[in-house]
Design an enzyme around this catalytic site. Structure first.
Site, PDB file in Angstrom:
ATOM      1  N   GLY A   1      -2.088   3.615  14.493  1.00 30.25           N
ATOM      2  CA  GLY A   1      -2.989   4.046  13.334  1.00 30.25           C
ATOM      3  C   GLY A   1      -2.521   3.374  11.938  1.00 30.25           C
ATOM      4  O   GLY A   1      -1.272   2.876  12.129  1.00 30.25           O
TER       5      GLY A   1
ATOM      6  N   LEU B   1       4.165   2.497  10.665  1.00 25.43           N
ATOM      7  CA  LEU B   1       4.357   1.206  10.529  1.00 25.43           C
ATOM      8  C   LEU B   1       5.039   1.106   8.856  1.00 25.43           C
ATOM      9  O   LEU B   1       5.601  -0.175   8.820  1.00 25.43           O
ATOM     10  CB  LEU B   1       3.112   0.448  10.443  1.00 25.43           C
TER      11      LEU B   1
ATOM     12  N   GLN C   1      -1.603   2.588   3.189  1.00 22.27           N
ATOM     13  CA  GLN C   1      -0.229   1.740   3.785  1.00 22.27           C
ATOM     14  C   GLN C   1      -0.396   0.252   3.265  1.00 22.27           C
ATOM     15  O   GLN C   1       0.379  -0.543   3.759  1.00 22.27           O
ATOM     16  CB  GLN C   1      -0.299   2.152   5.189  1.00 22.27           C
TER      17      GLN C   1
ATOM     18  N   HIS D   1      -1.245  10.264   5.063  1.00 25.40           N
ATOM     19  CA  HIS D   1      -1.299   8.957   4.540  1.00 25.40           C
ATOM     20  C   HIS D   1      -2.029   9.104   3.318  1.00 25.40           C
ATOM     21  O   HIS D   1      -1.854   8.757   2.116  1.00 25.40           O
ATOM     22  CB  HIS D   1      -1.340   7.852   5.132  1.00 25.40           C
TER      23      HIS D   1
HETATM   24 NI    NI Z   1       2.228   6.146   9.394  1.00 27.60          NI
END
Ligand code: NI
Length: 164
Positions: free
Chosen positions: A45, A92, A50, A137
């Site tokens: 994902g 990540l 991000q 997020h």
């Molecule tokens: Ni994440």
């Protein structure tokens, strides 16, 4: 095009995404770039926050063979179950870290596709967890905000040390 992923504790991960209201070719290109970036990093994902873009865009694919990509624009949770699930989550944006996180086991979301068409989706298992992780997020949260303060401070100390 592969994009650079922002790493915790960068402040940009604390920003909140804005709803998408323009469904044009640049939105489509963004989602393709996000999928490429996620697959390249072996993630399941990725949220636009991000990569430093404050839009309610996220991509998900929980399959081993990268065969079932989802693109969610303006996703929001309609219902979530009282029943909970625990998964060892990673991110990540928080390399080399995985911790158990408890979340609702089943959810229903509303979202739009890259053309602005509206859908709903019921999800359970890993898909439900992954969607909730990505929605966090978009709200400026990372998964380690959801673990105990002690565990989180140990992770913070390790990351600070690694950065020198
Ligand atoms: Ni994440």
């Amino acid at each position: 095009m592969k994009l650079d992923i922002i790493h915790y504790p960068d402040d940009r991960l604390r920003r909140k995404a804005k709803f998408v209201d323009v469904f044009d070719s640049s939105l489509e290109q963004l989602t393709l770039n996000m999928l490429e970036t996620m697959y390249h990093a072996d993630g399941i994902g990725l949220a636009a926050i991000q990569i430093g873009i404050e839009l309610a865009v996220m991509v998900v694919d929980i399959t081993e063979d990268k065969s079932q990509p989802y693109t969610f624009i303006n996703a929001k949770i309609l219902h979530f179950s009282a029943e909970k699930n625990t998964y060892k989550e990673g991110c990540l944006s928080v390399p080399d870290t995985s911790e158990n996180v408890v979340r609702p086991a089943n959810i229903e979301i509303a979202y739009q596709d890259i053309h602005g068409k509206h859908y709903t989706l019921k999800a359970d298992g890993l898909l439900a967890t992954c969607i909730q992780h990505e929605l966090d997020h978009l709200d400026g949260k990372v998964f380690i905000d959801r673990i105990s303060g002690l565990k989180k401070s140990l992770i913070d100390a390790r990351i600070k040390k690694a950065k020198g």
